[in-house]
Design an enzyme around this catalytic site. Structure first.
Site, mmCIF file in Angstrom:
data_model
loop_
_atom_site.group_PDB
_atom_site.id
_atom_site.type_symbol
_atom_site.label_atom_id
_atom_site.label_comp_id
_atom_site.label_asym_id
_atom_site.label_seq_id
_atom_site.Cartn_x
_atom_site.Cartn_y
_atom_site.Cartn_z
ATOM 1 N N TYR A 79 44.931 -42.401 -39.073
ATOM 2 C CA TYR A 79 46.068 -41.698 -39.666
ATOM 3 C C TYR A 79 47.297 -41.752 -38.742
ATOM 4 C CZ TYR A 79 49.360 -38.233 -41.043
ATOM 5 O OH TYR A 79 50.542 -37.638 -41.376
ATOM 6 N N ARG A 135 55.963 -36.379 -32.009
ATOM 7 C CA ARG A 135 54.560 -36.423 -32.419
ATOM 8 C C ARG A 135 53.993 -37.775 -32.047
ATOM 9 N NH1 ARG A 135 52.175 -36.641 -38.540
ATOM 10 N NH2 ARG A 135 52.295 -38.875 -38.069
ATOM 11 N N ASN A 193 53.586 -36.549 -53.677
ATOM 12 C CA ASN A 193 53.195 -37.904 -53.305
ATOM 13 C C ASN A 193 51.873 -38.312 -53.965
ATOM 14 O OD1 ASN A 193 53.083 -40.370 -52.065
ATOM 15 N ND2 ASN A 193 53.138 -39.595 -49.972
ATOM 16 N N TRP A 228 40.983 -37.370 -45.817
ATOM 17 C CA TRP A 228 41.998 -38.294 -45.341
ATOM 18 C C TRP A 228 43.090 -37.524 -44.631
ATOM 19 C CZ3 TRP A 228 47.284 -38.952 -46.242
ATOM 20 C CH2 TRP A 228 47.828 -40.066 -45.596
ATOM 21 N N HIS A 273 58.267 -39.242 -35.069
ATOM 22 C CA HIS A 273 56.911 -39.780 -35.108
ATOM 23 C C HIS A 273 56.811 -41.050 -34.290
ATOM 24 C CE1 HIS A 273 55.527 -37.760 -39.112
ATOM 25 N NE2 HIS A 273 56.170 -36.925 -38.328
ATOM 26 N N HIS A 316 57.078 -29.062 -42.783
ATOM 27 C CA HIS A 316 56.769 -30.464 -43.040
ATOM 28 C C HIS A 316 58.046 -31.207 -43.413
ATOM 29 C CE1 HIS A 316 54.401 -33.856 -44.383
ATOM 30 N NE2 HIS A 316 54.743 -33.712 -45.646
ATOM 31 N N ASP A 343 57.878 -38.447 -47.747
ATOM 32 C CA ASP A 343 57.557 -38.161 -49.141
ATOM 33 C C ASP A 343 58.236 -36.876 -49.626
ATOM 34 O OD1 ASP A 343 55.995 -36.422 -47.664
ATOM 35 O OD2 ASP A 343 54.162 -36.766 -48.802
ATOM 36 N N ARG A 348 53.629 -24.387 -41.692
ATOM 37 C CA ARG A 348 54.313 -25.635 -42.016
ATOM 38 C C ARG A 348 54.608 -25.796 -43.505
ATOM 39 N NH1 ARG A 348 52.872 -30.358 -41.139
ATOM 40 N NH2 ARG A 348 54.966 -30.928 -40.453
ATOM 41 N N ASP A 404 48.898 -34.680 -34.828
ATOM 42 C CA ASP A 404 48.378 -34.328 -36.155
ATOM 43 C C ASP A 404 46.952 -34.834 -36.296
ATOM 44 O OD1 ASP A 404 47.956 -33.745 -38.796
ATOM 45 O OD2 ASP A 404 49.638 -34.909 -39.583
ATOM 46 N N HIS A 449 45.170 -34.096 -39.054
ATOM 47 C CA HIS A 449 45.144 -34.407 -40.483
ATOM 48 C C HIS A 449 43.821 -34.031 -41.143
ATOM 49 C CE1 HIS A 449 46.975 -36.662 -43.969
ATOM 50 N NE2 HIS A 449 48.018 -36.071 -43.398
ATOM 51 N N GLU A 478 51.196 -27.765 -44.537
ATOM 52 C CA GLU A 478 52.036 -28.659 -45.326
ATOM 53 C C GLU A 478 51.529 -28.815 -46.759
ATOM 54 O OE1 GLU A 478 50.677 -33.221 -44.470
ATOM 55 O OE2 GLU A 478 51.614 -32.175 -42.813
ATOM 56 N N GLU A 508 59.985 -31.032 -38.737
ATOM 57 C CA GLU A 508 59.595 -32.437 -38.735
ATOM 58 C C GLU A 508 60.723 -33.282 -39.313
ATOM 59 O OE1 GLU A 508 55.848 -35.202 -40.251
ATOM 60 O OE2 GLU A 508 56.183 -33.245 -41.166
ATOM 61 N N GLU A 553 48.157 -30.024 -35.045
ATOM 62 C CA GLU A 553 48.417 -29.777 -36.468
ATOM 63 C C GLU A 553 47.199 -30.088 -37.331
ATOM 64 O OE1 GLU A 553 51.145 -31.926 -39.916
ATOM 65 O OE2 GLU A 553 51.738 -32.094 -37.811
#
Length: 402
Positions: free
Chosen positions: A159, A147, A37, A402, A122, A312, A316, A283, A210, A212, A262, A339, A236
């Site tokens: 996020y 999630r 991605n 991010w 999600h 994961h 993407d 993951r 998550d 992130h 991931e 996921e 996560e």
């Protein structure tokens, strides 16, 4: 069975996907996901300029040897571009081998270890109320694990909060959009979300979250501890895992289960985490960790330490990756969860697939191979559209994760 041709197909049915198609002299073909991605064209060049010329004439049955050849032979090992390219070759070859054997891939791997693959969806919202409602909608759809992500007051671009109910694609512009992060506000806000969710839906539904990579180790430890009363399935990516030792500090302070991996590319990225039992779920993915061949090694190591898989599965990763992952999930003894972000109707049309969802579980289906193909004619109608993932800064302008 010799490889006679291979090509890269780039398509954008709502988001960009990179697919490798390998053809053999026995009329069989296989496909593998090579999507990275925001850096898709880097993998395209790696495949077209460096990998495909090495494949022509090789025996498609020699999956392990080809994997070692591409990994060791490059000298420059690991990394997301290299391992995504190797994964695409590996996945396509497993697809071909299972087709040659006349069986679904999971049978070739050793047969099913379970009847279906538990997945999580999600749910997200601009605030706590919207997220609570979204969790209810996923529960109504049959999900047993969800999630939950919520907008955070004062945080620009939190996020996991998408523009729609089912589809979330964070790569949104040709140049990265900028979000703003405030850790202290988030640490106070997240426990309130899960307190509301447990009060609303009770103890039966499995809840995941998550972070992130946003927190330092001690901040992650604080969050994990504050979430303990709400019995999360996992927390996560609580802190960046380049420093695997950081998870020792988190582990010392909380019993909230931890999941990570991931963005890992190899077994070396998670060896300390697994061997010291610093995580509960690994993951790593088919496409970014070198394909099924290498993912089996990671899962085998994890099984020795009672660490389970939790691959994961965001949008993407193409349906070709999801199909391969589900065959892996159905077989792998130490499976945890998968996921499942649903692809758009356009993507599903480009990638016809055999896997199905029912009552909170996915099943890869009984088609030979990994059960996913690509409609090349339809794929050409969706040209590549440059998109990059966002970046994050703190309120003072400093770059953040991010």
């Amino acid at each position: 069975m010799r490889i006679i041709a291979a090509k890269v197909i780039v398509t954008c049915p709502g988001r960009n996907f990179v697919t490798l198609k390998i053809e053999t002299d026995q009329g069989l073909h296989g496909i593998g996901d090579a999507t990275l991605n925001g850096r898709e064209k880097a993998v395209v060049a790696y495949l077209e300029e460096h990998v495909i010329p090495l494949l022509i004439g090789r025996d498609a049955h020699r999956i392990e040897d080809i994997w070692q050849y591409l990994y060791r032979g490059a000298y420059w090992r690991r990394g997301p571009v290299t391992m995504s390219a190797i994964a695409a070759v590996d996945t396509a070859l497993w697809d071909i081998k299972a087709k040659a054997a006349g069986m679904p891939l999971y049978q070739l791997l050793g047969g099913a270890s379970r009847d279906g693959v538990l997945v999580y969806g999600h749910a997200n919202g601009a605030d706590i109320e919207e997220t609570v409602d979204a969790v209810g909608r996923y529960q109504d759809m049959g999900y047993k694990a969800i999630r939950a992500q919520s907008g955070v007051p004062g945080v620009k671009g939190a996020y996991g909060v998408g523009k729609g109910g089912l589809y979330y694609e964070p790569a949104d512009s040709a140049l990265p959009s900028e979000t703003v992060w405030t850790t202290s506000t988030y640490l106070d806000h997240a426990p309130k979300l899960f307190e509301r969710l447990r009060a609303t839906y009770g103890p039966e539904i499995e809840l995941l979250h998550d972070v992130h990579h946003r927190l330092t180790p001690i901040e992650a430890a604080r969050l994990g501890k504050s979430l303990e009363p709400f019995r999360l399935f996992w927390m996560e990516d609580c802190t960046p895992a380049e420093n695997q030792d950081a998870f020792r500090l988190v582990r010392q302070h909380t019993t909230t289960p931890l999941a990570v991996g991931e963005i890992f590319n190899s077994i070396h990225d998670c060896r300390t985490l697994i061997e010291e039992q610093l995580i509960d779920y690994i993951r790593t993915t088919v496409v970014h960790a070198g394909g099924i061949t290498h993912l089996r090694q990671i899962a085998g190591l994890a099984a020795l330490y009672q660490v389970r898989t939790g691959c994961h599965g965001a949008t993407d990763l193409s349906p070709a990756c999801m199909g391969a992952a589900l065959h892996f999930d159905l077989w792998v003894p130490n499976f945890g969860i998968q996921e499942y972000m649903r692809h758009s109707e356009e993507t599903d049309a480009v990638f016809p697939h055999a896997y199905t969802f029912n009552d909170g579980y996915l099943h890869p289906g009984e088609a030979v191979g990994h059960g996913v193909d690509i409609d090349e004619a339809l794929a050409t109608k969706y040209p590549y559209d440059p998109k990059q993932l966002p970046v994050a800064r703190l309120t003072d302008g400093s770059m953040w994760n991010w």
